[in-house]
Enzyme design. Sequence first.
Site, PDB file in Angstrom:
ATOM      1  N   LYS A 173      -4.112  11.147   1.824  1.00  0.00           N
ATOM      2  CA  LYS A 173      -3.880  10.178   0.746  1.00  0.00           C
ATOM      3  C   LYS A 173      -2.896   9.100   1.194  1.00  0.00           C
ATOM      4  O   LYS A 173      -1.716   9.375   1.402  1.00  0.00           O
ATOM      5  CB  LYS A 173      -3.300  10.883  -0.487  1.00  0.00           C
ATOM      6  CG  LYS A 173      -3.178   9.950  -1.675  1.00  0.00           C
ATOM      7  CD  LYS A 173      -2.238  10.473  -2.732  1.00  0.00           C
ATOM      8  CE  LYS A 173      -0.831  10.001  -2.573  1.00  0.00           C
ATOM      9  NZ  LYS A 173      -0.628   8.544  -2.660  1.00  0.00           N
ATOM     10  N   GLU A 246       9.247  14.479   5.540  1.00  0.00           N
ATOM     11  CA  GLU A 246       9.926  13.448   6.345  1.00  0.00           C
ATOM     12  C   GLU A 246      10.420  12.401   5.369  1.00  0.00           C
ATOM     13  O   GLU A 246       9.619  11.672   4.768  1.00  0.00           O
ATOM     14  CB  GLU A 246       8.948  12.826   7.351  1.00  0.00           C
ATOM     15  CG  GLU A 246       8.521  13.764   8.458  1.00  0.00           C
ATOM     16  CD  GLU A 246       9.639  14.099   9.436  1.00  0.00           C
ATOM     17  OE1 GLU A 246      10.721  13.492   9.357  1.00  0.00           O
ATOM     18  OE2 GLU A 246       9.430  14.991  10.275  1.00  0.00           O
ATOM     19  N   CYS A 280      11.605   3.984   8.703  1.00  0.00           N
ATOM     20  CA  CYS A 280      12.519   5.092   8.393  1.00  0.00           C
ATOM     21  C   CYS A 280      13.635   5.163   9.417  1.00  0.00           C
ATOM     22  O   CYS A 280      14.768   5.467   9.080  1.00  0.00           O
ATOM     23  CB  CYS A 280      11.752   6.402   8.305  1.00  0.00           C
ATOM     24  SG  CYS A 280      10.786   6.784   9.764  1.00  0.00           S
ATOM     25  N   GLU A 377      20.167   3.436   1.328  1.00  0.00           N
ATOM     26  CA  GLU A 377      19.102   3.045   2.257  1.00  0.00           C
ATOM     27  C   GLU A 377      18.460   1.764   1.731  1.00  0.00           C
ATOM     28  O   GLU A 377      17.852   1.774   0.668  1.00  0.00           O
ATOM     29  CB  GLU A 377      18.034   4.141   2.349  1.00  0.00           C
ATOM     30  CG  GLU A 377      16.915   3.747   3.296  1.00  0.00           C
ATOM     31  CD  GLU A 377      15.729   4.703   3.315  1.00  0.00           C
ATOM     32  OE1 GLU A 377      15.393   5.296   2.275  1.00  0.00           O
ATOM     33  OE2 GLU A 377      15.117   4.813   4.385  1.00  0.00           O
TER      34      GLU A 377
HETATM   35  P1  NAD Z   1       7.457   7.156  -1.856  1.00  0.00           P
HETATM   36  O1  NAD Z   1       8.198   8.433  -1.824  1.00  0.00           O
HETATM   37  O2  NAD Z   1       7.539   6.301  -3.049  1.00  0.00           O
HETATM   38  O3  NAD Z   1       5.881   7.412  -1.632  1.00  0.00           O
HETATM   39  C1  NAD Z   1       5.370   8.098  -0.511  1.00  0.00           C
HETATM   40  C2  NAD Z   1       3.999   8.670  -0.850  1.00  0.00           C
HETATM   41  O4  NAD Z   1       4.146   9.667  -1.857  1.00  0.00           O
HETATM   42  C3  NAD Z   1       2.995   7.665  -1.410  1.00  0.00           C
HETATM   43  O5  NAD Z   1       1.709   7.979  -0.892  1.00  0.00           O
HETATM   44  C4  NAD Z   1       3.058   7.930  -2.907  1.00  0.00           C
HETATM   45  O6  NAD Z   1       1.872   7.578  -3.584  1.00  0.00           O
HETATM   46  C5  NAD Z   1       3.243   9.432  -2.945  1.00  0.00           C
HETATM   47  N1  NAD Z   1       3.888   9.952  -4.163  1.00  0.00           N
HETATM   48  C6  NAD Z   1       4.614   9.277  -5.090  1.00  0.00           C
HETATM   49  N2  NAD Z   1       5.059  10.138  -6.037  1.00  0.00           N
HETATM   50  C7  NAD Z   1       4.613  11.376  -5.695  1.00  0.00           C
HETATM   51  C8  NAD Z   1       4.768  12.672  -6.260  1.00  0.00           C
HETATM   52  N3  NAD Z   1       5.479  12.878  -7.377  1.00  0.00           N
HETATM   53  N4  NAD Z   1       4.181  13.709  -5.633  1.00  0.00           N
HETATM   54  C9  NAD Z   1       3.483  13.530  -4.488  1.00  0.00           C
HETATM   55  N5  NAD Z   1       3.296  12.327  -3.910  1.00  0.00           N
HETATM   56  C10 NAD Z   1       3.861  11.254  -4.490  1.00  0.00           C
HETATM   57  O7  NAD Z   1       7.928   6.407  -0.537  1.00  0.00           O
HETATM   58  P2  NAD Z   1       7.568   4.940  -0.055  1.00  0.00           P
HETATM   59  O8  NAD Z   1       8.316   3.973  -0.922  1.00  0.00           O
HETATM   60  O9  NAD Z   1       6.078   4.832   0.073  1.00  0.00           O
HETATM   61  O10 NAD Z   1       8.194   4.950   1.414  1.00  0.00           O
HETATM   62  C11 NAD Z   1       9.515   4.569   1.692  1.00  0.00           C
HETATM   63  C12 NAD Z   1      10.389   5.779   1.949  1.00  0.00           C
HETATM   64  O11 NAD Z   1       9.786   6.627   2.926  1.00  0.00           O
HETATM   65  C13 NAD Z   1      11.754   5.418   2.517  1.00  0.00           C
HETATM   66  O12 NAD Z   1      12.758   6.194   1.902  1.00  0.00           O
HETATM   67  C14 NAD Z   1      11.632   5.801   3.987  1.00  0.00           C
HETATM   68  O13 NAD Z   1      12.851   6.062   4.640  1.00  0.00           O
HETATM   69  C15 NAD Z   1      10.745   6.974   3.913  1.00  0.00           C
HETATM   70  N6  NAD Z   1      10.079   7.202   5.194  1.00  0.00           N
HETATM   71  C16 NAD Z   1      10.448   8.296   5.920  1.00  0.00           C
HETATM   72  C17 NAD Z   1       9.870   8.523   7.157  1.00  0.00           C
HETATM   73  C18 NAD Z   1      10.257   9.716   7.991  1.00  0.00           C
HETATM   74  O14 NAD Z   1       9.523  10.044   8.909  1.00  0.00           O
HETATM   75  N7  NAD Z   1      11.355  10.392   7.721  1.00  0.00           N
HETATM   76  C19 NAD Z   1       8.899   7.644   7.636  1.00  0.00           C
HETATM   77  C20 NAD Z   1       8.550   6.534   6.863  1.00  0.00           C
HETATM   78  C21 NAD Z   1       9.145   6.339   5.629  1.00  0.00           C
END
Ligand code: NAD
Length: 478
Positions: A173, A246, A280, A377
């Site tokens: 997804k 992650e 990230c 962040e």
């Molecule tokens: P997000 O947490 O809003 O969304 C990530 C994914 O989760 C999306 O596909 C979203 O649709 C889904 N999602 C949203 N709510 C959910 C729920 N309740 N249950 C399950 N899935 C759900 O994150 P974002 O805004 O898309 O990404 C940015 C964040 O991701 C930043 O904090 C960044 O640091 C982090 N990030 C971490 C890594 C890593 O490897 N540690 C890599 C990239 C991004």
Amino acid sequence: MATTFDAAFTMTIDGRPVAGTSSFGVTNPADETVLAQAPDCSPEQLDAAVAAARAAFPAWAGTDHGERRKLLHGMADAIEARVEPLHQILAREAGKTLNDARTEVLGLSYWLRGMTTLSLPETVNEDSADRRSVTRHVPLGVVGAIVPWNYPLGQTGFKLAPALLAGNTVVLKPSPFTPLATLRLGEVLRDVLPPGVLNVVSGGDALGPRMTAHPDIDKISFTGSTGTGRKVMAGAAGSLKRVTLELGGNDPAIVLPDIDVPTVAEKLFWGAFGHNGQVCLAAKRVYIHQDVYEPLKRALADYARTVRTGDGVTEDVQLGPVQNRPQYERVLDLIRDSADQGHRFLTGGLPAEGKGYFIRPTLVDNPPEDSRIVQEEQFGPVLPLLTFDDVDDVIARANAGEYGLGASVWSGDTDTALAIARRLEAGTVWINEIQHLTPRVTFGGLKNSGIGSENGIEGLLAFTAPQTITVTPATAGV
Ligand code: NAD
């Protein structure tokens, strides 16, 4: 095979194209127009995707490891043959330059190939006259892979390659902000993999929680924010799914005085502002020794002024827009807060009104340690530069806070840098470089930056469970 935005984007369920029962618009962050409609996966369609993955699992898990390797290479071949349409779509939906989007598509095929150089280990626990005992690693079943919007295909590679190689089937997804290239990827791979091995679904905010709670998904591999990670873990608890999380980071970079200023300025700039800081593992706060603060700050600001921001599909543009409206608002809020606190901006600042989520690289000159721009962040193109003069003090400041994802140390003396690196609370510490990742190198977060890891042998093992088989009397071949 569809290649353009004129052709509908479809989900892939059991190897077949599936339109949503409804759809949602995907916005181009460069001009705020709707690029295309993406299918909104219904609960029944998610059930069908999970059922297809479940049905495909025994045969896929039973496939010889060498055969699965071959199919991963076949996936890479198919992706490389479709770099052109995939990167054109990715650049527009994600707000990337064409060059960055192309690199990401090729990164996915590189990851699929690179992961095949790893093998699942077997441990012989006992090999005596009485018995032979061996621990091997078996796949978990159906993996739900949930990906954020910053690297839709890159993050997909971190999950898909090890999950499939280990013998799992997948329901993938993408983020609702960037589903298009991933949907096209599903279409590209339909002819490569047996039906049901890879299912691609897209949808709004309800879809992720439905996956984490789904009784027939065995593991969630999630990348996203720490707040959402907590919800994923809670959602997975009911069915006792395995989770890899992650999550977010607030990576410190520590710069010692013995550096070559122009070289470090350019590397640090891109380490912080590449893809507008929506990485990230970006440097998110830079601690500069006071002896080199003034020259490095000037070099960073001079470099930032040369960088061209605009629509990523335009020639010569180096940084595109922030990827989506909520993130744009969040970054503006942090810049406004800094302005309200009287912080000095060396470059950038609040943008003029206009279409598109553009923010010029913004450098903040030595704000207080407890300010929001240092403590939170930002995940956007605004970076605090801070000074220090004592190593113990800077290590304490770097280690403060809830995150522990990455860190970097910059110095001409690698022994000194290494001594600092060993004291940092971060899953990865780079010395004199940043964000270097490969399929063979494990990375993951400490503290609230995650649970588990991706890539490398640990990342592969995360898609398996250990199984011990003991035979008595000892029999070769176990
Ligand atoms: P997000 O947490 O809003 O969304 C990530 C994914 O989760 C999306 O596909 C979203 O649709 C889904 N999602 C949203 N709510 C959910 C729920 N309740 N249950 C399950 N899935 C759900 O994150 P974002 O805004 O898309 O990404 C940015 C964040 O991701 C930043 O904090 C960044 O640091 C982090 N990030 C971490 C890594 C890593 O490897 N540690 C890599 C990239 C991004």
